[in-house]
Scaffold this motif. Sequence first.
Motif, PDB file in Angstrom:
ATOM      1  N   ALA A  16      -7.591  -3.130  -5.776  1.00 27.86           N
ATOM      2  CA  ALA A  16      -8.409  -3.724  -4.718  1.00 27.86           C
ATOM      3  C   ALA A  16      -7.532  -4.522  -3.768  1.00 27.86           C
ATOM      4  O   ALA A  16      -6.800  -5.428  -4.183  1.00 27.86           O
ATOM      5  N   LEU A  17      -7.592  -4.163  -2.489  1.00 23.35           N
ATOM      6  CA  LEU A  17      -6.894  -4.896  -1.430  1.00 23.35           C
ATOM      7  C   LEU A  17      -7.904  -5.803  -0.741  1.00 23.35           C
ATOM      8  O   LEU A  17      -8.914  -5.339  -0.217  1.00 23.35           O
ATOM      9  N   ARG A  18      -7.628  -7.096  -0.742  1.00 22.77           N
ATOM     10  CA  ARG A  18      -8.518  -8.065  -0.110  1.00 22.77           C
ATOM     11  C   ARG A  18      -8.097  -8.239   1.345  1.00 22.77           C
ATOM     12  O   ARG A  18      -7.006  -8.731   1.631  1.00 22.77           O
ATOM     13  N   ARG A  19      -8.976  -7.830   2.257  1.00 19.38           N
ATOM     14  CA  ARG A  19      -8.704  -7.994   3.683  1.00 19.38           C
ATOM     15  C   ARG A  19      -8.958  -9.442   4.091  1.00 19.38           C
ATOM     16  O   ARG A  19      -9.888 -10.094   3.603  1.00 19.38           O
ATOM     17  N   LEU A  20      -8.136  -9.936   5.004  1.00 20.87           N
ATOM     18  CA  LEU A  20      -8.234 -11.306   5.473  1.00 20.87           C
ATOM     19  C   LEU A  20      -8.168 -11.319   6.989  1.00 20.87           C
ATOM     20  O   LEU A  20      -7.421 -10.543   7.594  1.00 20.87           O
TER      21      LEU A  20
ATOM     22  N   THR B 105       0.826  -1.205   0.000  1.00 19.66           N
ATOM     23  CA  THR B 105       0.000   0.000   0.000  1.00 19.66           C
ATOM     24  C   THR B 105       0.864   1.261   0.000  1.00 19.66           C
ATOM     25  O   THR B 105       0.461   2.285  -0.535  1.00 19.66           O
ATOM     26  N   ALA B 106       2.041   1.184   0.614  1.00 20.62           N
ATOM     27  CA  ALA B 106       3.002   2.285   0.561  1.00 20.62           C
ATOM     28  C   ALA B 106       4.007   1.991  -0.550  1.00 20.62           C
ATOM     29  O   ALA B 106       4.537   0.873  -0.626  1.00 20.62           O
TER      30      ALA B 106
ATOM     31  N   GLU C 163     -10.767  -3.294   0.304  1.00 19.14           N
ATOM     32  CA  GLU C 163     -10.435  -1.873   0.384  1.00 19.14           C
ATOM     33  C   GLU C 163      -9.936  -1.432  -0.985  1.00 19.14           C
ATOM     34  O   GLU C 163      -9.251  -2.179  -1.681  1.00 19.14           O
ATOM     35  N   ARG C 164     -10.256  -0.204  -1.359  1.00 15.75           N
ATOM     36  CA  ARG C 164      -9.772   0.349  -2.623  1.00 15.75           C
ATOM     37  C   ARG C 164      -8.648   1.349  -2.338  1.00 15.75           C
ATOM     38  O   ARG C 164      -8.780   2.223  -1.488  1.00 15.75           O
ATOM     39  N   HIS C 165      -7.540   1.178  -3.053  1.00 14.58           N
ATOM     40  CA  HIS C 165      -6.373   2.038  -2.896  1.00 14.58           C
ATOM     41  C   HIS C 165      -5.944   2.554  -4.262  1.00 14.58           C
ATOM     42  O   HIS C 165      -6.320   2.000  -5.301  1.00 14.58           O
TER      43      HIS C 165
END
Length: 215
Positions: free
Chosen positions: A181-185, A49-50, A171-173
């Motif tokens: 799209a970031l898939r949270r787990l 993400t960074a 989450e969308r980044h």
Amino acid sequence: MTLLTHWPLAGLRLTTPRLELRLPDLDDLAALASLAAEGVHDPAVQPFTAAWTDAPPEERARNVLQYQWRCWGEWQPDDWELGLVAVRDGLVVGAQGIGARGFAVLREVTTGSWVGSAHHGQGLGTEMRAAVLHLAFAGLGAQHAVSGAFSDNAASQAVSRKFGYREDGVERHVVRGAPAALRRLRLTAEQWRSHQPVPVTCEGLRACLPWFGLQ
């Protein structure tokens, strides 16, 4: 008096069949910075993400050092980030983080990691994750562990599946100027107890418990 008197985290050790995870000393930090400068992933993709890995090699190295020092300097029992180095046969091969806010109440941690490019494809990421999940659930009494990976990060998602994580939303980044799209787990303590593919031992934790907001 020794360093452990004032900074007991320096004595924490997590051991898997091939790795030792520990708080880095200055030599470890130098090795970790050099590892980041050499490369962490295919530059055609950005799995974090960074966008710290998009920086030039010397800047990547400096960013790694400053991140570790910031974690040390900002540590509070109700807001902490433990940045560990993973060492194999005396060689630093990657970094594994685990952090939490309000852990004494929420009993939830987040994790994140990276492995130097030269050490990819050897299952080391699985052992690194196993180590901090053992610390969280067996050592600190966590109830939940949260992770996340972009949809195209198959390697990270494969590691999570080995431990029984389940989907926890999206989450969308913005990554390199485009949506991603970031898939949270999420992993519960009960799910973790049913999926422990790697044996882990932990040393030096008792003296550290107050630093994690625990008695």
